[in-house]
Design a protein around this motif. Structure first.
Motif, mmCIF file in Angstrom:
data_model
loop_
_atom_site.group_PDB
_atom_site.id
_atom_site.type_symbol
_atom_site.label_atom_id
_atom_site.label_comp_id
_atom_site.label_asym_id
_atom_site.label_seq_id
_atom_site.Cartn_x
_atom_site.Cartn_y
_atom_site.Cartn_z
ATOM 1 N N GLY A 1 0.845 -1.191 0.000
ATOM 2 C CA GLY A 1 0.000 0.000 0.000
ATOM 3 C C GLY A 1 0.875 1.232 0.000
ATOM 4 O O GLY A 1 1.651 1.433 0.936
ATOM 5 N N LEU A 2 0.797 2.043 -1.047
ATOM 6 C CA LEU A 2 1.626 3.237 -1.156
ATOM 7 C C LEU A 2 0.768 4.495 -1.094
ATOM 8 O O LEU A 2 -0.402 4.486 -1.438
ATOM 9 C CB LEU A 2 2.419 3.227 -2.476
ATOM 10 N N ARG A 3 1.384 5.575 -0.651
ATOM 11 C CA ARG A 3 0.757 6.885 -0.584
ATOM 12 C C ARG A 3 -0.585 6.832 0.168
ATOM 13 O O ARG A 3 -0.623 6.430 1.315
ATOM 14 C CB ARG A 3 0.612 7.484 -1.991
ATOM 15 N N ALA A 4 -1.691 7.197 -0.465
ATOM 16 C CA ALA A 4 -2.975 7.273 0.236
ATOM 17 C C ALA A 4 -3.419 5.922 0.788
ATOM 18 O O ALA A 4 -4.186 5.859 1.747
ATOM 19 C CB ALA A 4 -4.050 7.831 -0.700
ATOM 20 N N ALA A 5 -2.949 4.834 0.165
ATOM 21 C CA ALA A 5 -3.346 3.500 0.620
ATOM 22 C C ALA A 5 -2.438 2.966 1.716
ATOM 23 O O ALA A 5 -2.700 1.894 2.267
ATOM 24 C CB ALA A 5 -3.347 2.527 -0.568
#
Length: 331
Positions: free
Chosen positions: A186-190
């Protein structure tokens, strides 16, 4: 407030409505068995499993209408808008729909033709035939904060309706439980969704590996998980969708991992590189997106995964005993 009316083809701001996947990918969702990228021949208008018109939510009926059709990114944006406004879809004019989706009016016409209709009026007639008889009574006036909360409640209701078929989540749970180690991406907003899942999963799963940082090391960490015996990867993908996540999922599939993705919609860019996609809508009524439904779906997946780990309860009891001995919690 999140901008849903960006110019046609323009990217949305991070934390705003997601962009659609590239041309030539068939629409599908894990909650509609037998669909997904490359699923079956194109169906005619209204094709799909023969549920009676009032027997499933309006959004689910719309998803079934779009299944199997190969839509362009602009057409996917229109489809996504219709799903999000499922209750109003049969009553929207082509101009209104174009404005809501941030596309041109001719694009709406081409979208209807791509679905097999003569034009948008024919598509709207079809939607009215399968929709409830009319709009319900006008809701009492509420402020923008209440609207955002109500939108999230609707997202959760939609998720509950999709979970009426538990088979996709049960399958995902089995795959996650069997993967040793279990990489969670999960990157950034996730990132918060992935970290939350990994935090709880580590209490019952013997080897959870959180992948919440991008860069050149990401592929190395996927390789390390595969070498250690991983068979599946769980990804949380929320708008705006980083290109790096799409590339990572493509890499993971090529490495032999089964990719399970929680995404904001069946039209997300990650759909083409997901073996099992579980959609949960995000709220866009505030400056930054809200993700109550994806978080809830993550907890549902945890529950399903626990069902596939024989000693899950024993692990939880062992943790509670250690936490009590250490005085870990104040309550």
């Amino acid at each position: 407030m999140a901008n849903n009316d960006a110019p046609e083809g323009a990217p949305a701001p991070e934390g705003g409505p997601g962009t659609a996947v590239g041309p030539g990918t068939a629409v599908g969702t894990a909650f509609a068995p037998g669909t997904g990228p490359g699923a079956g021949p194109e169906a005619g208008p209204g094709a799909g499993p023969g549920a009676a018109p009032g027997s499933e939510p309006a959004a689910a009926r719309l998803l079934r209408l779009f299944e199997g059709h190969r839509l362009t990114p602009t057409q996917r944006r229109i489809a996504h808008c219709l799903v999000r406004r499922a209750a109003d879809a049969p009553f929207l004019s082509s101009v209104e729909l174009a404005e809501l989706a941030g596309v041109s009016q001719p694009s709406v016409t081409r979208f209807a033709v791509a679905l097999g209709f003569d034009g948008y009026p024919a598509l709207r007639r079809h939607l009215r035939e399968v929709a409830p008889a009319g709009r319900g009574p006008a809701a009492p006036r509420v402020n923008e904060y209440q609207q955002a909360v109500q939108a999230e409640i609707e997202n959760l209701r939609h998720l509950a309706a999709l979970l009426a078929d538990p088979a996709p989540v049960a399958r995902a749970g089995r795959l996650l439980a069997a993967s040793r180690p279990l990489p969670v991406l999960g990157l950034r907003a996730a990132g918060p969704q992935a970290r939350g899942f990994a935090y709880f999963a580590a209490k019952v799963h013997p080897d959870v590996r959180l992948l919440d940082e991008g860069g050149t090391m990401l592929a190395d960490r996927i390789d390390a998980a595969v070498r250690a015996g991983a068979s599946a990867l769980l990804c949380f993908a929320l708008p705006r969708h980083p290109r790096e996540v799409v590339e990572a999922l493509e890499y993971a599939q090529a490495a032999g991992l089964t990719v399970i993705t929680v995404a904001d919609s069946a039209f997300a860019p990650v759909a083409g590189h997901s073996d099992l996609l579980l959609p949960a809508a995000v709220g866009t009524g505030l400056v930054f997106d809200t993700a109550c439904a994806p978080m809830m779906l993550g907890r549902v997946l945890l529950e399903s995964m626990c069902d596939g780990i024989p000693d899950a309860q024993a692990r939880l009891e062992e943790f509670d005993a250690r936490a009590a001995a250490r005085g870990l919690f104040a309550d």
